[in-house]
Design a protein around this motif. Structure first.
Motif, PDB file in Angstrom:
ATOM      1  N   LEU A  25       0.811  -1.211   0.000  1.00  0.00           N
ATOM      2  CA  LEU A  25       0.000   0.000   0.000  1.00  0.00           C
ATOM      3  C   LEU A  25       0.849   1.266   0.000  1.00  0.00           C
ATOM      4  O   LEU A  25       0.564   2.224  -0.716  1.00  0.00           O
ATOM      5  CB  LEU A  25      -0.932  -0.013   1.224  1.00  0.00           C
ATOM      6  N   ASP A  26       1.925   1.259   0.787  1.00  0.00           N
ATOM      7  CA  ASP A  26       2.737   2.481   0.891  1.00  0.00           C
ATOM      8  C   ASP A  26       3.577   2.741  -0.355  1.00  0.00           C
ATOM      9  O   ASP A  26       4.150   3.819  -0.503  1.00  0.00           O
ATOM     10  CB  ASP A  26       3.633   2.424   2.132  1.00  0.00           C
ATOM     11  N   GLU A  27       3.667   1.776  -1.280  1.00  0.00           N
ATOM     12  CA  GLU A  27       4.442   1.939  -2.500  1.00  0.00           C
ATOM     13  C   GLU A  27       3.566   2.130  -3.737  1.00  0.00           C
ATOM     14  O   GLU A  27       4.079   2.306  -4.840  1.00  0.00           O
ATOM     15  CB  GLU A  27       5.347   0.716  -2.716  1.00  0.00           C
ATOM     16  N   GLN A  28       2.257   2.099  -3.572  1.00  0.00           N
ATOM     17  CA  GLN A  28       1.356   2.156  -4.724  1.00  0.00           C
ATOM     18  C   GLN A  28       1.251   3.569  -5.296  1.00  0.00           C
ATOM     19  O   GLN A  28       1.363   4.561  -4.568  1.00  0.00           O
ATOM     20  CB  GLN A  28      -0.036   1.654  -4.329  1.00  0.00           C
ATOM     21  N   ASN A  29       1.024   3.626  -6.609  1.00  0.00           N
ATOM     22  CA  ASN A  29       0.759   4.881  -7.291  1.00  0.00           C
ATOM     23  C   ASN A  29      -0.703   5.248  -7.050  1.00  0.00           C
ATOM     24  O   ASN A  29      -1.614   4.696  -7.679  1.00  0.00           O
ATOM     25  CB  ASN A  29       1.040   4.741  -8.784  1.00  0.00           C
ATOM     26  N   ALA A  57      -6.182   9.552   2.065  1.00  0.00           N
ATOM     27  CA  ALA A  57      -4.845  10.144   2.161  1.00  0.00           C
ATOM     28  C   ALA A  57      -4.211  10.242   0.775  1.00  0.00           C
ATOM     29  O   ALA A  57      -4.084   9.240   0.070  1.00  0.00           O
ATOM     30  CB  ALA A  57      -3.974   9.300   3.083  1.00  0.00           C
ATOM     31  N   ARG A  58      -3.799  11.444   0.387  1.00  0.00           N
ATOM     32  CA  ARG A  58      -3.170  11.614  -0.917  1.00  0.00           C
ATOM     33  C   ARG A  58      -1.766  11.023  -0.949  1.00  0.00           C
ATOM     34  O   ARG A  58      -1.243  10.674  -2.007  1.00  0.00           O
ATOM     35  CB  ARG A  58      -3.101  13.102  -1.260  1.00  0.00           C
ATOM     36  N   ASP A  59      -1.154  10.923   0.222  1.00  0.00           N
ATOM     37  CA  ASP A  59       0.175  10.322   0.363  1.00  0.00           C
ATOM     38  C   ASP A  59       0.149   9.473   1.621  1.00  0.00           C
ATOM     39  O   ASP A  59      -0.578   9.780   2.569  1.00  0.00           O
ATOM     40  CB  ASP A  59       1.244  11.415   0.470  1.00  0.00           C
ATOM     41  N   VAL A  60       0.937   8.404   1.644  1.00  0.00           N
ATOM     42  CA  VAL A  60       0.942   7.535   2.818  1.00  0.00           C
ATOM     43  C   VAL A  60       1.290   8.318   4.075  1.00  0.00           C
ATOM     44  O   VAL A  60       0.822   7.989   5.180  1.00  0.00           O
ATOM     45  CB  VAL A  60       1.915   6.350   2.604  1.00  0.00           C
ATOM     46  N   ALA A 110      -3.274   6.033  -9.729  1.00  0.00           N
ATOM     47  CA  ALA A 110      -3.860   4.961 -10.530  1.00  0.00           C
ATOM     48  C   ALA A 110      -5.104   4.361  -9.884  1.00  0.00           C
ATOM     49  O   ALA A 110      -5.756   3.498 -10.477  1.00  0.00           O
ATOM     50  CB  ALA A 110      -2.821   3.853 -10.769  1.00  0.00           C
ATOM     51  N   TRP A 111      -5.438   4.793  -8.687  1.00  0.00           N
ATOM     52  CA  TRP A 111      -6.637   4.278  -8.027  1.00  0.00           C
ATOM     53  C   TRP A 111      -7.885   4.769  -8.754  1.00  0.00           C
ATOM     54  O   TRP A 111      -7.897   5.853  -9.343  1.00  0.00           O
ATOM     55  CB  TRP A 111      -6.679   4.717  -6.568  1.00  0.00           C
ATOM     56  N   ASP A 112      -8.956   3.983  -8.673  1.00  0.00           N
ATOM     57  CA  ASP A 112     -10.214   4.299  -9.350  1.00  0.00           C
ATOM     58  C   ASP A 112     -10.993   5.316  -8.513  1.00  0.00           C
ATOM     59  O   ASP A 112     -11.599   4.973  -7.487  1.00  0.00           O
ATOM     60  CB  ASP A 112     -11.033   3.016  -9.538  1.00  0.00           C
ATOM     61  N   ALA A 113     -10.991   6.580  -8.962  1.00  0.00           N
ATOM     62  CA  ALA A 113     -11.608   7.664  -8.184  1.00  0.00           C
ATOM     63  C   ALA A 113     -13.117   7.485  -8.064  1.00  0.00           C
ATOM     64  O   ALA A 113     -13.712   7.830  -7.032  1.00  0.00           O
ATOM     65  CB  ALA A 113     -11.288   9.005  -8.833  1.00  0.00           C
ATOM     66  N   GLU A 114     -13.742   6.931  -9.087  1.00  0.00           N
ATOM     67  CA  GLU A 114     -15.202   6.757  -9.059  1.00  0.00           C
ATOM     68  C   GLU A 114     -15.605   5.727  -8.001  1.00  0.00           C
ATOM     69  O   GLU A 114     -16.553   5.942  -7.240  1.00  0.00           O
ATOM     70  CB  GLU A 114     -15.693   6.324 -10.444  1.00  0.00           C
ATOM     71  N   MET A 115     -14.886   4.617  -7.943  1.00  0.00           N
ATOM     72  CA  MET A 115     -15.174   3.604  -6.918  1.00  0.00           C
ATOM     73  C   MET A 115     -14.932   4.164  -5.524  1.00  0.00           C
ATOM     74  O   MET A 115     -15.701   3.901  -4.591  1.00  0.00           O
ATOM     75  CB  MET A 115     -14.298   2.362  -7.137  1.00  0.00           C
ATOM     76  N   ASN A 164     -10.709   1.581   5.573  1.00  0.00           N
ATOM     77  CA  ASN A 164     -10.261   1.717   4.187  1.00  0.00           C
ATOM     78  C   ASN A 164     -10.601   3.084   3.606  1.00  0.00           C
ATOM     79  O   ASN A 164      -9.900   3.569   2.702  1.00  0.00           O
ATOM     80  CB  ASN A 164     -10.855   0.596   3.338  1.00  0.00           C
ATOM     81  N   ALA A 165     -11.648   3.718   4.130  1.00  0.00           N
ATOM     82  CA  ALA A 165     -11.955   5.079   3.702  1.00  0.00           C
ATOM     83  C   ALA A 165     -10.840   6.034   4.122  1.00  0.00           C
ATOM     84  O   ALA A 165     -10.473   6.953   3.371  1.00  0.00           O
ATOM     85  CB  ALA A 165     -13.292   5.527   4.283  1.00  0.00           C
ATOM     86  N   LEU A 166     -10.282   5.814   5.310  1.00  0.00           N
ATOM     87  CA  LEU A 166      -9.160   6.643   5.759  1.00  0.00           C
ATOM     88  C   LEU A 166      -7.927   6.421   4.889  1.00  0.00           C
ATOM     89  O   LEU A 166      -7.222   7.372   4.529  1.00  0.00           O
ATOM     90  CB  LEU A 166      -8.845   6.347   7.229  1.00  0.00           C
ATOM     91  N   HIS A 167      -7.651   5.171   4.546  1.00  0.00           N
ATOM     92  CA  HIS A 167      -6.501   4.885   3.672  1.00  0.00           C
ATOM     93  C   HIS A 167      -6.664   5.571   2.312  1.00  0.00           C
ATOM     94  O   HIS A 167      -5.710   6.146   1.777  1.00  0.00           O
ATOM     95  CB  HIS A 167      -6.348   3.379   3.471  1.00  0.00           C
ATOM     96  N   THR A 168      -7.867   5.496   1.751  1.00  0.00           N
ATOM     97  CA  THR A 168      -8.075   6.034   0.404  1.00  0.00           C
ATOM     98  C   THR A 168      -8.319   7.539   0.413  1.00  0.00           C
ATOM     99  O   THR A 168      -8.363   8.159  -0.656  1.00  0.00           O
ATOM    100  CB  THR A 168      -9.262   5.326  -0.281  1.00  0.00           C
TER     101      THR A 168
END
Length: 410
Positions: free
Chosen positions: A258-262, A304-307, A265-270, A298-302
């Motif tokens: 998770l901390d290395e993901q771009n 955050a714009r940066d880890v 590239a996450w799906d903003a609509e989902m 998971n809402a908190l994780h998603t």
């Protein structure tokens, strides 16, 4: 078409048609064993005949018809009395389709049928995963953290109980749905998990066919039970996890943490849909259940714009709440990971080590220890923990990730 191509078609038909054939036979005969054996014999006949006779124009219809005949033959073989012959004769006639009840979708209907409240929760979930979810016994065993042989016995005992107690496998009415939905949600969650991180060594690291189907069915359950908080929570959880799918696997098939993901590239609509569901549940002011808390995490994780922007204190607080709702060692392990970000790896390692007896065969336990030991500078101990995790992991992408992390120790 050669024999190999034909076998591939049969294998694909088995994956796509098994649940539908079993559902049709269960509705007609009211006996899960008959349904299973009829379907199994139909696929066996396909393996024998299709390579020679050719694939029929409509394989699904062929399998259903053949399975129906095989089931009738089994009834006739096992019951010699005249009245049973008459029963088999009636069953062989074309009958009008059984009423669908409140559920229009074949697969979801069968999941609700299998999640009978007369069975223990773990038993009904395991049986449904096997019969409807298409998961193997080994995959189900890994999901429940038990040995494959133990899970096989559990499923066998469940079938025996259904037969001995004459538990009716009928289409549930609208009034039945709230009594069965907890088991249904557990089934969908485990199917999604198997897709999110496939446990078998011979599959892709991520199986989007399973995650997509779990989300589809969760949406249907949400339409059936729109005010159920846990239904909304599970759908939100799935969406927020699935939104990260394309960023979770590298070009060479290695899982990306998770901390290395771009995050671009996450799906903003989902993510937006998942966040809206979480906010909707928070607005009710009602005490959240397991899936609602996991969705909030998971809402908190998603969010955050940066880890580095992650609100770890709020995540730990949510895990504290989850521990009270579901006091399991896996939840305690995940809480320790969050604690490591808030209070440091030494505090987290002490909490993880207390779980050894319960999670010694659970590969994420060893992977978590390895990461904490690496951060503390304990190279040899970290290497041993990585080795233990790699030995127990089945997902090829996860093995590649753990191997790289181990080899970076030098």
């Amino acid at each position: 078409m050669n024999g190999t191509d034909t076998r591939e078609v049969i294998a694909r038909a088995h994956h796509e048609e098994w649940a539908r054939v079993v559902a049709a036979l269960t509705r007609r005969f009211g006996d899960l064993d008959i349904a299973e054996e009829g379907a199994a014999e139909a696929f066996a006949t396909a393996v024998e005949r299709w390579p020679t006779d050719g694939i029929p124009p409509n394989p699904g219809a062929w399998l259903t018809t053949t399975a129906n005949r095989k089931a009738i033959d089994r009834i006739r073989r096992e019951n010699k009395r005249d009245d049973k012959h008459k029963e088999a004769g009636v069953l062989s006639d074309i009958e009008p389709p059984a009423p669908l009840g409140a559920i229009d979708d074949d697969r979801l209907r069968l999941i609700f049928i299998c999640c009978h409240p007369a069975l223990a929760m773990e038993t009904r979930v395991a049986l449904t995963l096997r019969m409807v979810g298409g998961l193997s016994v080994s995959e189900i065993a890994r999901a429940f953290l038990v040995q494959e042989s133990a899970m096989s016995r559990r499923i066998t005992r469940a079938k025996a109980k259904i037969k001995a107690a004459r538990i009716p496998y009928r289409v549930p009415s609208e009034e039945d749905l709230p009594l069965r939905v907890t088991g249904v949600l557990a089934v969908l969650y485990l199917v999604f998990n198997e897709g999110y991180l496939a446990s078998g060594p011979d599959t892709d690291p991520v199986r989007d066919d399973l995650t997509a189907e779990a989300i589809r069915l969760a949406r249907l359950v949400r339409a059936l039970l729109p005010v159920d908080g846990e239904v909304a929570g599970l759908l939100a959880l799935m969406l927020l996890i699935e939104a990260r799918r394309t960023a979770r696997v590298s070009a060479v098939g290695e899982l990306i943490a998770l901390d290395e993901q771009n995050r671009g590239a996450w799906d903003a609509e989902m993510i937006a849909e998942g966040h809206a569901l979480v906010r909707e549940r928070l607005a009710t002011g009602m005490a959240p259940g397991r899936f609602q808390i996991l969705a909030a995490i998971n809402a908190l994780h998603t969010s955050a714009r940066d880890v580095r922007d992650t609100d770890w204190s709020q995540i730990v607080a949510l895990y504290d709440q989850l521990v009270r709702v579901e006091p399991s060692p896996v939840v305690a392990l995940n809480r320790a990971i969050a604690v490591s970000e808030l209070d440091g790896p030494e505090v987290a390692l002490a909490a993880v080590d207390r779980l050894q007896d319960q999670l010694v065969e659970y590969h994420p336990y060893h992977a978590t220890r390895a990461e904490l030991l690496r951060r503390l500078g304990y190279g040899p101990a970290a290497r041993a923990a990585y080795d233990a995790a790699i030995e127990r992991a089945g997902n090829p992408g996860e093995i590649a990730y753990l191997t790289r992390r181990r080899d970076q120790l030098g």
